[in-house]
Enzyme design. Structure first.
Site, short mmCIF file in Angstrom:
data_model
loop_
_atom_site.label_atom_id
_atom_site.label_comp_id
_atom_site.label_asym_id
_atom_site.label_seq_id
_atom_site.Cartn_x
_atom_site.Cartn_y
_atom_site.Cartn_z
CD GLU B 50 -3.26 -0.90 0.34
OE1 GLU B 50 -2.65 0.04 -0.80
OE2 GLU B 50 -3.90 -1.97 -0.27
CG ASN B 54 -0.87 4.80 -1.26
OD1 ASN B 54 -1.58 5.09 -2.17
ND2 ASN B 54 -1.20 5.82 0.03
NE ARG B 109 -4.90 3.18 -6.82
CZ ARG B 109 -4.21 1.95 -7.29
NH1 ARG B 109 -4.22 1.94 -8.19
NH2 ARG B 109 -3.80 1.18 -6.21
N1 LIG Z 1 2.61 9.33 -0.51
C1 LIG Z 1 1.99 10.00 -1.27
N2 LIG Z 1 2.44 11.03 -1.50
C2 LIG Z 1 1.52 12.06 -2.30
N3 LIG Z 1 0.18 11.95 -1.35
C3 LIG Z 1 -0.40 10.40 -1.72
C4 LIG Z 1 0.30 9.34 -0.90
N4 LIG Z 1 -0.40 8.21 -0.15
C5 LIG Z 1 -1.18 8.98 -0.29
N5 LIG Z 1 -1.68 9.97 -0.55
C6 LIG Z 1 -2.43 10.31 -0.89
O1 LIG Z 1 -3.93 10.15 0.17
C7 LIG Z 1 -4.98 9.56 -0.58
C8 LIG Z 1 -5.21 8.25 -0.16
O2 LIG Z 1 -4.71 7.55 0.63
P1 LIG Z 1 -5.14 5.92 0.13
O3 LIG Z 1 -4.10 4.79 -0.18
O4 LIG Z 1 -5.89 6.03 1.35
O5 LIG Z 1 -6.06 6.46 -1.51
P2 LIG Z 1 -5.60 5.36 -2.87
O6 LIG Z 1 -4.12 5.70 -2.91
O7 LIG Z 1 -6.39 7.14 -3.28
O8 LIG Z 1 -6.55 4.00 -3.68
P3 LIG Z 1 -6.31 2.65 -2.88
O9 LIG Z 1 -4.78 2.89 -2.03
O10 LIG Z 1 -7.58 2.15 -2.28
O11 LIG Z 1 -5.60 2.17 -3.78
C9 LIG Z 1 -4.73 9.54 -2.00
O12 LIG Z 1 -5.15 9.43 -3.15
C10 LIG Z 1 -3.23 10.82 -2.10
O13 LIG Z 1 -4.29 11.78 -2.11
MG LIG Z 2 -3.62 3.79 -2.04
#
Ligand SMILES: Nc1ncnc2c1ncn2[C@@H]1O[C@H](COP(=O)(O)OP(=O)(O)OP(=O)(O)O)[C@@H](O)[C@H]1O
Ligand SMILES: [Mg+2]
Lengths: 117, 151
Positions: B50, B54, B109
């Site tokens: 995860e 990200n 996502r």
């Molecule tokens: N390393 C990162 N750098 C920049 N933004 C991030 C990072 N990690 C998370 N985010 C932000 O936080 C939000 C939520 O992250 P999360 O992993 O919960 O959901 P997602 O990645 O959008 O979807 P999924 O993990 O279910 O595929 C992301 O949509 C993004 O905007």
């Molecule tokens: Mg994610």
């Protein structure tokens, strides 16, 4: 490692068996393959067999939900079967358990789609 | 004499999606010296996947010239994992951590990454600054065999 996608058909049901690991990297391949198969418009229902899927993360949830939306738009049913406990937990956590139907084995999943179509 | 087992590893790699599986397998294999259960190993693989995903998708927006660093510390049965990127950073961390929140719905996502990390780990800390990058710290206390490793 990696992911293998096996596709079969029975009447109006597209049966997709995934084996290996479904993550962001391998999700692209599953998405393209399924979009391609579904665009042939032979099938209206989808059974996803996850028996041999050894790893999945949120990228998998995204692909599965995306295909559910696609099949719903075509007016079909989607059923998921043979989900391993570790992956089962992810579906529960995301609330997807309430969105589409889960079955113990492929035959039950096919029957469920067949009856409804 | 026995003392608390301490160990540490660090690895850096390019922000390419094919490194997501490499990263989770590398951390799992390092942790395996603590003799975790299958469930604990799967939890750890999933959360590393995860956080690295990200960094690849959100931090570097799939550009492959970014660097992702993972540090894993062990102390007794406590495992701490840091996943660091120098990407775009997060404007509003509280919003980002909400279940089902995603800034990229067009990429299919589900917004479940942080929720999964919080469910599978005992502590999740997010440090991020817009334009600077993000550091995720994940802590889990393994419940397996209460032995200390002999030296
Ligand atoms: N390393 C990162 N750098 C920049 N933004 C991030 C990072 N990690 C998370 N985010 C932000 O936080 C939000 C939520 O992250 P999360 O992993 O919960 O959901 P997602 O990645 O959008 O979807 P999924 O993990 O279910 O595929 C992301 O949509 C993004 O905007
Ligand atoms: Mg994610």
């Amino acid at each position: 490692m990696g992911l293998y996608v096996d596709v079969a058909r029975r009447r109006s049901v597209l049966i997709v068996r995934l084996s290996g690991e479904l993550d962001h990297h391998t999700a692209t391949q599953v998405r393209q393959r399924l979009e391609n198969e579904l665009s042939k418009e032979i099938d209206t229902n989808l059974v996803l067999n996850l028996e041999d899927l050894t790893f999945m993360d949120s990228s998998g949830l995204g692909v599965v939900l995306g295909r559910y939306r696609q099949i719903s738009q075509l007016g079909g049913q989607m059923a998921v079967c043979s989900v391993q406990p570790s992956i089962h937990r992810l579906f529960e956590m995301s609330g997807l358990f309430k969105v589409f139907s889960f079955y113990e084995n492929e035959e039950q999943a096919i029957q469920a789609c067949g009856v409804a179509s | 004499m026995s003392e608390v087992h301490k160990n540490f590893m660090e690895l850096s790699f390019a922000s390419r999606s094919e490194n997501e599986s490499f990263a989770r397998v590398a951390v799992a294999s390092f942790i395996s010296q603590l003799d975790p259960t299958m469930e604990e190993l799967t939890d750890i693989k999933t959360v590393v996947s995860e956080a690295v995903t990200n960094a690849v998708i959100h931090g570097y927006e799939e550009k492959t010239d970014g660097v992702i660093t993972i540090r894993t510390y062990m102390e007794g049965h406590k495992v701490s994992i840091e996943i660091v990127d120098q990407g775009l950073g997060i404007d509003n961390v509280d919003e980002a951590r909400q279940p089902l929140y995603t800034s990229k719905p067009e990429l299919e996502r589900s917004g479940m990454g942080f929720t999964i990390m919080e469910n599978f780990m005992d502590e999740v800390t997010v440090e991020s600054q817009a334009g600077q990058g993000t550091k995720i710290q994940l802590v889990k206390h393994l419940k397996t065999h209460q032995q200390t490793i002999q030296h």
